[in-house]
Enzyme design. Sequence first.
Site, mmCIF file in Angstrom:
data_model
loop_
_atom_site.group_PDB
_atom_site.id
_atom_site.type_symbol
_atom_site.label_atom_id
_atom_site.label_comp_id
_atom_site.label_asym_id
_atom_site.label_seq_id
_atom_site.Cartn_x
_atom_site.Cartn_y
_atom_site.Cartn_z
ATOM 1 N N ALA A 94 35.758 47.366 34.778
ATOM 2 C CA ALA A 94 35.135 46.758 35.949
ATOM 3 C C ALA A 94 35.636 45.342 36.151
ATOM 4 O O ALA A 94 35.547 44.515 35.253
ATOM 5 C CB ALA A 94 33.615 46.747 35.788
ATOM 6 N N ASP A 95 36.141 45.061 37.334
ATOM 7 C CA ASP A 95 36.500 43.676 37.635
ATOM 8 C C ASP A 95 35.382 43.064 38.484
ATOM 9 O O ASP A 95 34.330 43.668 38.659
ATOM 10 C CB ASP A 95 37.877 43.601 38.308
ATOM 11 C CG ASP A 95 37.905 44.282 39.668
ATOM 12 O OD1 ASP A 95 39.007 44.468 40.205
ATOM 13 O OD2 ASP A 95 36.826 44.633 40.206
#
Lengths: 141, 321
Positions: A94-95
């Site tokens: 996840a960014d």
Amino acid sequence: MASVTGTAISISARPSRRSLQVFNGLSVVKSVSFAGQRKSIPSIRSHPATSRFRVSCAAKPETLAKVCNIVKKQLALPENATVAGHSKFADLGADSLDTVEVVMGLEEAFGITVEEDSAQSIVTVQDAADLIEDLVCAKSA
Amino acid sequence: MHRLLRGDMLPLPSNLVSRHLVVSSLPSLPPAPFPLRREAHLWYIVPNELEDASLLQDYMKLLSPCEKENVLSIKGEALKKCAILSRVLVRTTLSRYTDCKVNPRLFKFRKNRFGKPEVEHQNGCLWVPPSLQFNISHTSSMIACGVTVDVPIGIDIEEKRRKPVNNILSLAHRYFSPYEVQYLASFMDPESRQSEFLRLWTLKEAYVKALGRGFSGAPFRDFTIRFENSTDSVVPERPKSEEFRIMIDTASDSVNLTANWQFALVELCGSHLAAICMEKDENMPGTEQEFLKLKVWKTLPFVEDKCMSQTDAVINISGLC
């Protein structure tokens, strides 16, 4: 970006649970940490199902399950991907955009609002579930 | 060149003498000249182009014990690789600006009180230009490191075709400023709206990262990024000409959210958007302040560096000279 801004990986590793790791032949016992930035304060919570002392307001199993499903959907992970309480958002790939999408998905599903500074302290899926539980409790209180 | 790396590498030394030996036996990176005033340098790695597992192992040796521990705790080969390359990119990039006098492995990092990573300067024989500033960003398909001298920098990269899971206007309503929501709403075509959303997103991220105060220190809805062209339209709408400037508006009473920042937005390799934000040099005359210079290199450290500026790989969308 893995965390909301800034680092791709945390340079100062923050262990979130006790674990024994072997590194270069040395055993390193990691201390249990309670993620100092958490907003929730230690409290004794009386719960019909499991009345035991909890250091922080941990999420109900059904809350955690719901959070895991939402995270899986928001991150568009394959069906067989494992998302559990101990899963770190960074490890799920996840960014920062993923993170806000997840937060928004959780807000809509639970009918709550997550403040930016609370969101910043979320490292694992369990952290997110615990925060959701706090907010849901506060809302219905 | 990476075979040289493998052949001469010694295990992490514990005493000064053997450390000295390791430093001198590492192949050196080509040094890079300092960025000029109003110039940002961008170095990027494309993880998919690294297929040599032994090279990745060699890269691991450049990491600090803490970084290695973190990498080992990551599950999934792709994420592990990305984490290693991230650290390698920062370390090797910074090393280049020390005329390669400082081994990439020797840098120490810390976070400022808001969590922004910076180089920890130490006394002694380690020479690091104190004025060097850096910022990293990555997607699964690209890792980038921006470097400036003296002024803070923030960068953000995203895949151009990235499609958010949630509805764009819902995301904008939740996180962006009212002006930006209106701007996005003015695009009827979903693809254009998606594209503009990503442009705003990367620019806002780059600003927050440049400020270095963390996401909560600069909430997205408290500042506005807008695109302005010579017609200076008040109504949020697509710029009429292809040329537009990137402007930032913050509340006049805001202490933390400063507006003396300049932006550039480029398309990289036809596949990625890169937003760069750096502090304006107040000493420069007015009009010269508006544009920044950008030099871009694609790298596979110790194997190949390619200057990509002035090629099709770097297309200015706005902000560059």
